[in-house]
Motif scaffolding. Structure first.
Motif, PDB file in Angstrom:
ATOM      1  N   ASP A  33      -3.725 -11.346  14.925  1.00  0.00           N
ATOM      2  CA  ASP A  33      -5.115 -11.038  15.279  1.00  0.00           C
ATOM      3  C   ASP A  33      -5.284 -10.999  16.796  1.00  0.00           C
ATOM      4  OD1 ASP A  33      -5.835 -11.029  12.575  1.00  0.00           O
ATOM      5  OD2 ASP A  33      -6.211 -13.191  12.589  1.00  0.00           O
ATOM      6  N   VAL A  34      -4.704 -11.996  17.458  1.00  0.00           N
ATOM      7  CA  VAL A  34      -4.789 -12.071  18.922  1.00  0.00           C
ATOM      8  C   VAL A  34      -3.975 -10.937  19.549  1.00  0.00           C
ATOM      9  CG1 VAL A  34      -4.315 -13.510  20.935  1.00  0.00           C
ATOM     10  CG2 VAL A  34      -5.113 -14.563  18.799  1.00  0.00           C
ATOM     11  N   HIS A  35      -2.763 -10.749  19.049  1.00  0.00           N
ATOM     12  CA  HIS A  35      -1.889  -9.703  19.596  1.00  0.00           C
ATOM     13  C   HIS A  35      -2.522  -8.323  19.465  1.00  0.00           C
ATOM     14  CE1 HIS A  35       1.781  -7.404  20.379  1.00  0.00           C
ATOM     15  NE2 HIS A  35       1.541  -6.744  19.269  1.00  0.00           N
ATOM     16  N   ASN A  36      -3.055  -8.027  18.299  1.00  0.00           N
ATOM     17  CA  ASN A  36      -3.611  -6.692  18.072  1.00  0.00           C
ATOM     18  C   ASN A  36      -4.861  -6.439  18.902  1.00  0.00           C
ATOM     19  OD1 ASN A  36      -1.598  -5.971  16.258  1.00  0.00           O
ATOM     20  ND2 ASN A  36      -2.733  -6.738  14.483  1.00  0.00           N
TER      21      ASN A  36
ATOM     22  N   LYS B  83     -10.343 -13.572  20.806  1.00  0.00           N
ATOM     23  CA  LYS B  83      -9.925 -13.644  19.407  1.00  0.00           C
ATOM     24  C   LYS B  83      -9.254 -14.970  19.062  1.00  0.00           C
ATOM     25  CE  LYS B  83     -10.878  -9.817  17.099  1.00  0.00           C
ATOM     26  NZ  LYS B  83     -11.592  -9.860  15.803  1.00  0.00           N
ATOM     27  N   THR B  84      -8.986 -15.783  20.062  1.00  0.00           N
ATOM     28  CA  THR B  84      -8.267 -17.039  19.837  1.00  0.00           C
ATOM     29  C   THR B  84      -9.246 -18.113  19.406  1.00  0.00           C
ATOM     30  OG1 THR B  84      -6.653 -16.420  21.538  1.00  0.00           O
ATOM     31  CG2 THR B  84      -6.710 -18.723  20.857  1.00  0.00           C
ATOM     32  N   ARG B  85      -9.168 -18.487  18.135  1.00  0.00           N
ATOM     33  CA  ARG B  85     -10.055 -19.506  17.584  1.00  0.00           C
ATOM     34  C   ARG B  85      -9.393 -20.101  16.344  1.00  0.00           C
ATOM     35  NH1 ARG B  85     -12.593 -14.576  16.423  1.00  0.00           N
ATOM     36  NH2 ARG B  85     -14.012 -14.891  18.182  1.00  0.00           N
TER      37      ARG B  85
END
Length: 335
Positions: free
Chosen positions: A321-324, A312-314
């Motif tokens: 977003d990344v955490h979830n 999700k990292t972009r």
């Protein structure tokens, strides 16, 4: 500024560029004051190892304690450093200081003064400003002295306004502006971060290969730190967490004294520092080299959660977003 075998990636030109960008954001008629860290006594005549205040270093590259930087956008001499003077006697004991001359020649100050002149020079440097930028509540004797001096200066300006002088219009915290500069990393910053991560990875790999039941947590810590120093990183980014068994459930466990038993998981949360940029890596390994079935099951869920977060990292993605993405994987696998 000699950091390890490869030296620093971030040099004088980049520090100067940072100051220019900050002064553009501050605008004409303003002044920003930044304070270096102070020495801290450990015991007797021994100080704790000094590590510069991050913001001060980010803007100046200056590593010594007890210094003040003043930025005046639009001034003939916009960058001033106020530093400890060179002291030949102290140089015999602890090494030379940059001094007033070095502040200009090495660190790019437009002018420099001795810290002994602080009470006189600081009001002079702020004369005619409309906005003052300084972060209140900083700790350390010099920061407290500077804050008291600035408060007195503002009070004097206010009193002078009653006799026709121009009052100070605003006192602001410069940290949000500096934080904004840090959001996008330059190529040199990326190199420093990659170096810190690579050195940390080498330390973790060495520790993973060496750990055995019967060792103590501090022995693993020693392997990490010896590898970092051998790779040229002069300090850790934070105290290493080396936690065996139940200790791994304590989030910031740093005692690192327990014997590592057969069947324990060993958690290492550690990071080398390079150019004052720190890695921060956590890895968990079985002390005897083999996971139990239960340990493997949990490890695999955590590994899957990590992969989900990385995916999700972009550019454009938010922190949540990344955490979830990682959280959903953990919940699905563990609940």
């Amino acid at each position: 500024m000699e950091y390890g075998m490869a030296g620093p990636f971030v040099g004088p030109r980049e520090y100067a560029a940072r100051r220019r960008r900050l002064m553009q954001a501050l605008g004409a008629g303003s002044a920003a004051v930044f304070v270096a860290g102070s020495d801290s006594r450990r015991n007797g005549d021994v100080d704790h190892p000094f590590r510069q205040d991050s913001t001060f270093f980010y803007l100046t590259g200056f590593e010594e304690p007890e210094a003040v930087a003043v930025l005046r956008p639009g001034a003939k001499q916009p960058f001033t450093l106020i530093v400890r003077p060179h002291d030949p006697v102290q140089a015999v004991w602890v090494g030379p200081r940059a001094g007033v001359e070095g502040a200009c020649a090495t660190y790019g100050a437009d002018q420099a003064f001795s810290i002994e002149e602080l009470d006189q020079r600081l009001p002079e440097l702020l004369r005619g400003t409309k906005e003052l930028h300084y972060s209140m509540g900083q700790s350390g004797p010099l920061a407290e002295k500077v804050q008291r001096g600035l408060i007195d200066y503002v009070a004097a300006r206010r009193e002078g306004a009653q006799r026709g002088a121009v009052p100070l219009e605003a006192w602001r915290d410069p940290e949000p502006l500096v934080d904004g500069l840090r959001v996008l990393k330059t190529p040199a910053e990326v190199k420093a971060l990659r170096k810190a991560i690579d050195v940390t990875g080498a330390g973790i790999l060495a520790a993973m290969c060496a750990v055995r039941p019967g060792m103590h947590e501090y022995e693993v810590q020693a392997i990490l730190e010896a590898t970092y120093r051998g790779e040229g990183a002069i300090r850790d980014g934070f105290p290493a967490i080396v936690a065996a068994g139940a200790n791994s459930c304590t989030l910031h466990y740093t005692a690192n004294r327990q014997r590592i038993e057969d069947g324990d998981l060993l958690l290492m949360d550690t990071g080398a520092e390079w150019d004052l940029y720190s890695a921060d890596v956590t890895r968990t390994v079985p002390a005897n080299g083999r996971f139990t079935s239960a340990q493997r099951a949990v490890y695999d869920v955590v590994l899957e959660a990590q992969a989900a977060g990385i995916a999700k990292t972009r550019p454009g993605a938010g922190f949540h977003d990344v955490h979830n993405a990682s959280l959903r994987t953990l919940v699905r696998g563990l609940v």
